[in-house]
Design a protein around this motif. Sequence first.
Motif, short mmCIF file in Angstrom:
data_model
loop_
_atom_site.label_atom_id
_atom_site.label_comp_id
_atom_site.label_asym_id
_atom_site.label_seq_id
_atom_site.Cartn_x
_atom_site.Cartn_y
_atom_site.Cartn_z
N ALA A 19 28.56 -64.86 66.68
CA ALA A 19 30.02 -64.80 66.41
C ALA A 19 30.94 -65.72 65.56
O ALA A 19 31.85 -65.48 65.10
CB ALA A 19 30.84 -64.68 67.77
N VAL A 20 30.43 -67.05 65.45
CA VAL A 20 30.90 -67.83 64.81
C VAL A 20 30.33 -67.71 63.36
O VAL A 20 31.26 -68.06 62.23
CB VAL A 20 30.64 -69.42 65.19
CG1 VAL A 20 31.06 -70.48 64.17
CG2 VAL A 20 31.43 -69.66 66.49
N ARG A 21 29.28 -67.28 63.17
CA ARG A 21 28.62 -67.12 61.90
C ARG A 21 29.45 -65.95 61.18
O ARG A 21 29.75 -65.95 60.07
CB ARG A 21 27.30 -67.06 61.81
CG ARG A 21 26.38 -68.12 62.00
CD ARG A 21 24.87 -67.79 61.83
NE ARG A 21 24.19 -68.76 62.32
CZ ARG A 21 23.07 -68.98 62.93
NH1 ARG A 21 22.56 -67.93 63.32
NH2 ARG A 21 22.47 -70.07 63.16
N ASN A 22 29.56 -65.02 61.98
CA ASN A 22 30.10 -63.65 61.49
C ASN A 22 31.73 -64.06 61.09
O ASN A 22 32.36 -63.70 60.08
CB ASN A 22 30.45 -62.56 62.34
CG ASN A 22 28.83 -61.93 62.68
OD1 ASN A 22 28.02 -62.10 61.42
ND2 ASN A 22 28.36 -61.48 63.48
N LEU A 23 32.38 -64.90 61.96
CA LEU A 23 33.71 -65.39 61.76
C LEU A 23 33.81 -66.20 60.45
O LEU A 23 34.93 -65.91 59.81
CB LEU A 23 34.30 -66.23 62.93
CG LEU A 23 35.90 -66.65 62.96
CD1 LEU A 23 36.84 -65.49 62.83
CD2 LEU A 23 36.04 -67.40 64.05
N TRP A 24 32.87 -67.01 60.39
CA TRP A 24 32.99 -67.97 59.16
C TRP A 24 32.80 -67.13 57.89
O TRP A 24 33.53 -67.58 56.72
CB TRP A 24 31.85 -69.05 59.23
CG TRP A 24 32.02 -70.06 58.10
CD1 TRP A 24 31.08 -70.14 57.13
CD2 TRP A 24 32.72 -71.10 58.08
NE1 TRP A 24 31.53 -71.28 56.13
CE2 TRP A 24 32.53 -71.76 56.85
CE3 TRP A 24 33.75 -71.59 59.07
CZ2 TRP A 24 33.17 -72.89 56.39
CZ3 TRP A 24 34.57 -72.71 58.61
CH2 TRP A 24 34.27 -73.35 57.45
N PHE A 33 40.36 -70.57 70.63
CA PHE A 33 39.29 -71.64 70.68
C PHE A 33 40.15 -72.77 71.03
O PHE A 33 39.60 -73.41 71.85
CB PHE A 33 38.70 -71.79 69.44
CG PHE A 33 37.82 -72.97 69.18
CD1 PHE A 33 36.52 -72.81 70.01
CD2 PHE A 33 38.05 -73.91 68.70
CE1 PHE A 33 35.61 -73.84 69.90
CE2 PHE A 33 37.08 -75.09 68.62
CZ PHE A 33 35.82 -75.25 69.40
N ILE A 85 41.57 -63.91 62.49
CA ILE A 85 40.86 -65.52 62.43
C ILE A 85 41.83 -66.34 63.05
O ILE A 85 41.56 -67.14 64.03
CB ILE A 85 40.72 -65.82 61.09
CG1 ILE A 85 39.39 -64.97 60.43
CG2 ILE A 85 40.36 -67.26 60.66
CD1 ILE A 85 39.11 -65.04 58.91
N VAL A 120 41.53 -65.93 66.87
CA VAL A 120 40.33 -66.57 67.48
C VAL A 120 40.52 -68.02 67.30
O VAL A 120 40.03 -68.79 68.17
CB VAL A 120 38.86 -66.19 66.59
CG1 VAL A 120 37.78 -66.91 66.83
CG2 VAL A 120 38.83 -64.61 66.79
N CYS A 121 40.70 -68.63 66.25
CA CYS A 121 41.32 -70.03 66.16
C CYS A 121 42.36 -70.72 67.47
O CYS A 121 41.83 -71.45 67.81
CB CYS A 121 41.85 -70.56 64.97
SG CYS A 121 40.67 -70.32 63.49
N LEU A 158 27.65 -66.89 71.14
CA LEU A 158 28.76 -67.69 70.54
C LEU A 158 28.31 -67.78 68.97
O LEU A 158 29.11 -67.62 68.05
CB LEU A 158 28.92 -68.89 71.23
CG LEU A 158 29.82 -70.00 70.79
CD1 LEU A 158 31.28 -68.90 70.63
CD2 LEU A 158 29.91 -71.00 71.41
N VAL A 159 26.91 -68.34 68.85
CA VAL A 159 26.60 -68.83 67.59
C VAL A 159 26.77 -67.71 66.40
O VAL A 159 27.26 -67.74 65.43
CB VAL A 159 25.06 -69.23 67.42
CG1 VAL A 159 24.74 -69.67 66.10
CG2 VAL A 159 25.27 -70.49 68.22
#
Length: 116
Positions: A82-87, A14, A7, A10-11, A79-80
Amino acid sequence: TLRDPYISLVCAAFLAGASTAIAVFTWVLSFVPYRLGLPIVVWATGMAMLLPEDGRAWVRRGVLALKAAKERRLGPDRLVPAVRNLWQRIPDSREAQHWDLFAGCLLLPPAPQLEG
């Protein structure tokens, strides 16, 4: 603190990508003569927002057509999801407290000592 190195990575990626994109966008705007790059972008955005309903619908159809063309050439948006899974990986307060209890009860193997 975030204990998941993925995380954090990734942050950081980003933030680095966003800052690079903003810097490149600003650099490209600097090539517009008479320092009109940023005012033109603000004007174009405001123009699109203040259009009558028919004009906004035309702009919306154009944007959707561009998005469909992008998906035909590059595939579906990744992307969406991937962001949902990361969240879902970010722990909430109860999970974070549970991790502290878990670590405090010595159920984890001892952390390796780095030599240096």
